[in-house]
Write a protein that holds these residues in place. Sequence first.
Motif, PDB file in Angstrom:
ATOM      1  N   TYR A   1       0.748  -1.282  -0.040  1.00  0.00           N
ATOM      2  CA  TYR A   1      -0.081  -0.058  -0.068  1.00  0.00           C
ATOM      3  C   TYR A   1       0.930   1.341  -0.091  1.00  0.00           C
ATOM      4  CZ  TYR A   1      -3.914   3.079   1.226  1.00  0.00           C
ATOM      5  OH  TYR A   1      -4.595   4.352   1.055  1.00  0.00           O
TER       6      TYR A   1
ATOM      7  N   ALA B   1      -8.530   0.003   5.015  1.00  0.00           N
ATOM      8  CA  ALA B   1      -9.227  -0.928   4.279  1.00  0.00           C
ATOM      9  C   ALA B   1      -8.283  -1.303   3.135  1.00  0.00           C
ATOM     10  CB  ALA B   1     -10.567  -0.104   3.801  1.00  0.00           C
ATOM     11  N   GLY B   2      -7.274  -0.610   2.936  1.00  0.00           N
ATOM     12  CA  GLY B   2      -6.133  -1.104   1.722  1.00  0.00           C
ATOM     13  C   GLY B   2      -6.695  -0.758   0.326  1.00  0.00           C
ATOM     14  N   VAL B   3      -7.459   0.600   0.434  1.00  0.00           N
ATOM     15  CA  VAL B   3      -8.020   1.085  -0.987  1.00  0.00           C
ATOM     16  C   VAL B   3      -7.455   2.497  -1.058  1.00  0.00           C
ATOM     17  CG1 VAL B   3     -10.329   1.819  -2.036  1.00  0.00           C
ATOM     18  CG2 VAL B   3     -10.107  -0.098  -0.324  1.00  0.00           C
TER      19      VAL B   3
ATOM     20  N   GLU C   1      -8.214   5.063  -4.631  1.00  0.00           N
ATOM     21  CA  GLU C   1      -9.199   5.195  -5.515  1.00  0.00           C
ATOM     22  C   GLU C   1      -8.907   6.560  -6.332  1.00  0.00           C
ATOM     23  OE1 GLU C   1     -13.878   4.979  -6.676  1.00  0.00           O
ATOM     24  OE2 GLU C   1     -13.238   3.597  -5.132  1.00  0.00           O
TER      25      GLU C   1
ATOM     26  N   ARG D   1      -9.126   1.682  -9.024  1.00  0.00           N
ATOM     27  CA  ARG D   1      -8.959   1.507  -7.740  1.00  0.00           C
ATOM     28  C   ARG D   1      -8.037   0.337  -7.418  1.00  0.00           C
ATOM     29  NH1 ARG D   1     -14.217   0.898  -6.525  1.00  0.00           N
ATOM     30  NH2 ARG D   1     -14.302  -1.085  -7.365  1.00  0.00           N
ATOM     31  N   TRP D   2      -7.191   0.701  -6.580  1.00  0.00           N
ATOM     32  CA  TRP D   2      -6.294  -0.733  -5.671  1.00  0.00           C
ATOM     33  C   TRP D   2      -7.008  -0.952  -4.622  1.00  0.00           C
ATOM     34  CZ3 TRP D   2      -2.547  -2.960  -8.329  1.00  0.00           C
ATOM     35  CH2 TRP D   2      -1.721  -2.197  -9.339  1.00  0.00           C
ATOM     36  N   THR D   3      -6.670  -2.385  -4.492  1.00  0.00           N
ATOM     37  CA  THR D   3      -7.320  -2.906  -3.197  1.00  0.00           C
ATOM     38  C   THR D   3      -6.400  -3.846  -2.763  1.00  0.00           C
ATOM     39  OG1 THR D   3      -9.719  -2.606  -4.046  1.00  0.00           O
ATOM     40  CG2 THR D   3      -9.287  -3.748  -1.762  1.00  0.00           C
TER      41      THR D   3
ATOM     42  N   CYS E   1      -5.465  -5.895  -5.938  1.00  0.00           N
ATOM     43  CA  CYS E   1      -6.223  -6.035  -7.005  1.00  0.00           C
ATOM     44  C   CYS E   1      -6.490  -4.760  -7.583  1.00  0.00           C
ATOM     45  CB  CYS E   1      -8.107  -6.588  -6.409  1.00  0.00           C
ATOM     46  SG  CYS E   1      -9.180  -6.473  -7.585  1.00  0.00           S
ATOM     47  N   TYR E   2      -6.409  -4.595  -8.981  1.00  0.00           N
ATOM     48  CA  TYR E   2      -6.702  -3.326  -9.735  1.00  0.00           C
ATOM     49  C   TYR E   2      -8.008  -3.488 -10.541  1.00  0.00           C
ATOM     50  CZ  TYR E   2      -5.557   0.525 -12.864  1.00  0.00           C
ATOM     51  OH  TYR E   2      -5.767   1.792 -13.546  1.00  0.00           O
TER      52      TYR E   2
END
Length: 148
Positions: free
Chosen positions: A22, A74-76, A78, A90-92, A103-104
């Motif tokens: 992150y 949340a590891g997000v 955007e 968005r990256w998660t 996840c992209y």
Amino acid sequence: MNWCHYRFRSLWDLPGTPAEVYAVLERVEDYPLWWPQVREATPAGGRSGIARFRSFLPYDLNVTAHERRRDPGAGVLEIAMTGDLDGWARWTVGPGPRGTLACYDQEVEVRRPLLRRLAVPGRPVFLLNHALMMRAGRRGLTAYLEAV
């Protein structure tokens, strides 16, 4: 069907903890250090920036990105994008087999006039172009994380 609309999802199994991944992903200005197709990523004041990227096709795409969400818990990450592409990305990030699964997700509409004119015959090539860019990004980020 809108031939200028694209929806993408890429899953990257990466070394390192979700917090480490992150931290790298939120430093967008450093993307050109590890992602060869990201030619420039320049802060533009506040929570915005300008990016220029190019994969194997001989054209650059330019976008202005505006931060929509930055949530380390949340590891997000955007953004909203305008320019040659309009939409969002968005990256998660979370735990994964090697340490982190990133996840992209991206949903965009192409706005660049030439690419719009070539939307139907060029779509398979544009999809391949994107896939090659994402593969190089995953490889570059993996090597970057392993080096630090």
